[in-house]
Enzyme design. Structure first.
Site, PDB file in Angstrom:
ATOM      1  N   GLY A 188      -6.492   4.123   6.881  1.00  0.00           N
ATOM      2  CA  GLY A 188      -6.264   3.199   7.985  1.00  0.00           C
ATOM      3  C   GLY A 188      -7.403   2.269   8.341  1.00  0.00           C
ATOM      4  O   GLY A 188      -7.294   1.504   9.301  1.00  0.00           O
ATOM      5  N   TRP A 197      -8.652  -0.450   6.888  1.00  0.00           N
ATOM      6  CA  TRP A 197      -8.321  -1.876   6.807  1.00  0.00           C
ATOM      7  C   TRP A 197      -7.361  -2.296   7.915  1.00  0.00           C
ATOM      8  O   TRP A 197      -7.495  -3.375   8.482  1.00  0.00           O
ATOM      9  CB  TRP A 197      -7.728  -2.199   5.432  1.00  0.00           C
ATOM     10  CG  TRP A 197      -8.778  -2.426   4.388  1.00  0.00           C
ATOM     11  CD1 TRP A 197     -10.063  -1.965   4.410  1.00  0.00           C
ATOM     12  CD2 TRP A 197      -8.627  -3.174   3.181  1.00  0.00           C
ATOM     13  NE1 TRP A 197     -10.724  -2.380   3.267  1.00  0.00           N
ATOM     14  CE2 TRP A 197      -9.875  -3.119   2.503  1.00  0.00           C
ATOM     15  CE3 TRP A 197      -7.574  -3.867   2.610  1.00  0.00           C
ATOM     16  CZ2 TRP A 197     -10.078  -3.754   1.271  1.00  0.00           C
ATOM     17  CZ3 TRP A 197      -7.778  -4.495   1.373  1.00  0.00           C
ATOM     18  CH2 TRP A 197      -9.015  -4.437   0.724  1.00  0.00           C
ATOM     19  N   ASP A 210       1.982   3.448   3.351  1.00  0.00           N
ATOM     20  CA  ASP A 210       1.309   4.338   2.407  1.00  0.00           C
ATOM     21  C   ASP A 210       2.188   5.540   2.140  1.00  0.00           C
ATOM     22  O   ASP A 210       2.955   5.972   3.011  1.00  0.00           O
ATOM     23  CB  ASP A 210      -0.052   4.794   2.933  1.00  0.00           C
ATOM     24  CG  ASP A 210      -0.983   5.224   1.807  1.00  0.00           C
ATOM     25  OD1 ASP A 210      -1.902   4.449   1.476  1.00  0.00           O
ATOM     26  OD2 ASP A 210      -0.778   6.311   1.232  1.00  0.00           O
ATOM     27  N   ASP A 245       6.483   5.223  -0.108  1.00  0.00           N
ATOM     28  CA  ASP A 245       5.906   4.700  -1.341  1.00  0.00           C
ATOM     29  C   ASP A 245       6.226   3.210  -1.424  1.00  0.00           C
ATOM     30  O   ASP A 245       7.395   2.813  -1.362  1.00  0.00           O
ATOM     31  CB  ASP A 245       6.501   5.443  -2.535  1.00  0.00           C
ATOM     32  CG  ASP A 245       5.864   5.069  -3.866  1.00  0.00           C
ATOM     33  OD1 ASP A 245       5.134   4.050  -3.923  1.00  0.00           O
ATOM     34  OD2 ASP A 245       6.102   5.787  -4.851  1.00  0.00           O
ATOM     35  N   ASP A 255      -5.141  -2.287  -0.946  1.00  0.00           N
ATOM     36  CA  ASP A 255      -6.233  -1.419  -1.392  1.00  0.00           C
ATOM     37  C   ASP A 255      -5.649  -0.232  -2.150  1.00  0.00           C
ATOM     38  O   ASP A 255      -6.244   0.844  -2.204  1.00  0.00           O
ATOM     39  CB  ASP A 255      -7.046  -0.952  -0.184  1.00  0.00           C
ATOM     40  CG  ASP A 255      -8.485  -0.561  -0.554  1.00  0.00           C
ATOM     41  OD1 ASP A 255      -8.986  -1.060  -1.573  1.00  0.00           O
ATOM     42  OD2 ASP A 255      -9.088   0.241   0.168  1.00  0.00           O
ATOM     43  N   LYS A 314      -7.275  -4.905  -4.534  1.00  0.00           N
ATOM     44  CA  LYS A 314      -8.235  -4.153  -5.337  1.00  0.00           C
ATOM     45  C   LYS A 314      -7.787  -4.077  -6.792  1.00  0.00           C
ATOM     46  O   LYS A 314      -6.613  -3.860  -7.095  1.00  0.00           O
ATOM     47  CB  LYS A 314      -8.400  -2.730  -4.794  1.00  0.00           C
ATOM     48  CG  LYS A 314      -9.346  -1.872  -5.628  1.00  0.00           C
ATOM     49  CD  LYS A 314      -9.901  -0.703  -4.863  1.00  0.00           C
ATOM     50  CE  LYS A 314      -8.855   0.325  -4.489  1.00  0.00           C
ATOM     51  NZ  LYS A 314      -9.431   1.451  -3.743  1.00  0.00           N
TER      52      LYS A 314
END
Length: 229
Positions: A77, A79, A100, A116, A140, A180
């Site tokens: 959490g 970000w 997430d 997901d 990320d 990322k």
């Protein structure tokens, strides 16, 4: 002993345990002696990753008050916390939606989906919570590491490509995408692909990203919305 010696934090030594592998010991040693980990605890952020996003926003001005943000792979959490503060979501002036596969405790001003991102229902649920086009899409996301560098690279690049496809669906014109990736040979392909739809695309590595890590971030700004024919 000099004043500087007294002010320098002492390095924490991790005690050996038979049940702890060398890799686990090295990771724990790094965590305990990481200044960003200590700072995150002091300042109330859930992870050291918060400082990566703070630095990038300070440099590139990603967030604007009242903006809409999607955080893919949000756990734990950090970000989402940064985004919520910077767009004003804590006072409901902006909006932050996070997703997430891992469950997370609530974050003030953030709508969290325990799901997901690759599930068929995820994009529609994110769009419904967002309530309009996004100004920023963050990712990320990272797959569980296998220890095989090329395999891990390909897995994270697949997630990055899925995130980029979603970003194109939800971003408003001029919007930004931050994702990322890992060095490994194919990250340049994603960069080239994004250049078709964004005015500026580059690799960035914030100071809070560990120097010995293969981790990089792709930053794409100035989304050029593709009109449907």
């Amino acid at each position: 002993m000099t004043t500087s010696d007294r002010n320098r934090p002492l390095k924490v030594q991790v005690k050996k345990k038979k049940s702890r592998t060398l890799a686990q010991k090295l990771w724990l040693d790094r965590q305990l002696n990481d200044p960003y980990v200590a700072r995150a605890k002091r300042e109330g952020f859930r992870s050291r990753a918060a400082y990566k996003l703070i630095e990038l926003d300070d440099r590139f001005k990603l967030f604007k008050p009242g903006g809409r943000v999607v955080d893919l792979g949000a756990a734990p959490g950090g970000w989402s916390q940064v985004a919520a503060k910077r767009v004003g979501a804590e006072s409901r002036k902006g909006r932050v939606v996070g997703i997430d596969i891992l469950d997370m405790p609530p974050i003030v001003g953030v709508d969290l989906l325990h799901l997901d991102f690759l599930a068929d229902t995820a994009p529609a649920k994110l769009k419904a919570l967002l309530g309009g086009p996004a100004d920023v899409v963050l990712s990320d996301m990272a797959a569980n590491a296998t220890g095989h560098r090329q395999t891990d690279h390909l897995k994270i690049m697949a997630l990055a490509e899925a995130a980029a496809m979603f970003a194109r669906e939800v971003l408003s014109p001029g919007g930004s995408f931050l994702c990322k990736v890992l060095r490994g040979g194919t990250e340049g392909d994603l960069l080239a692909d994004l250049k078709r739809d964004f005015a500026k695309v580059k690799h960035v590595k914030p100071a809070a990203s560990r120097a010995d890590s293969a981790e990089l971030y792709v930053l794409a700004m100035g989304f050029r919305q593709v009109s449907e024919s």
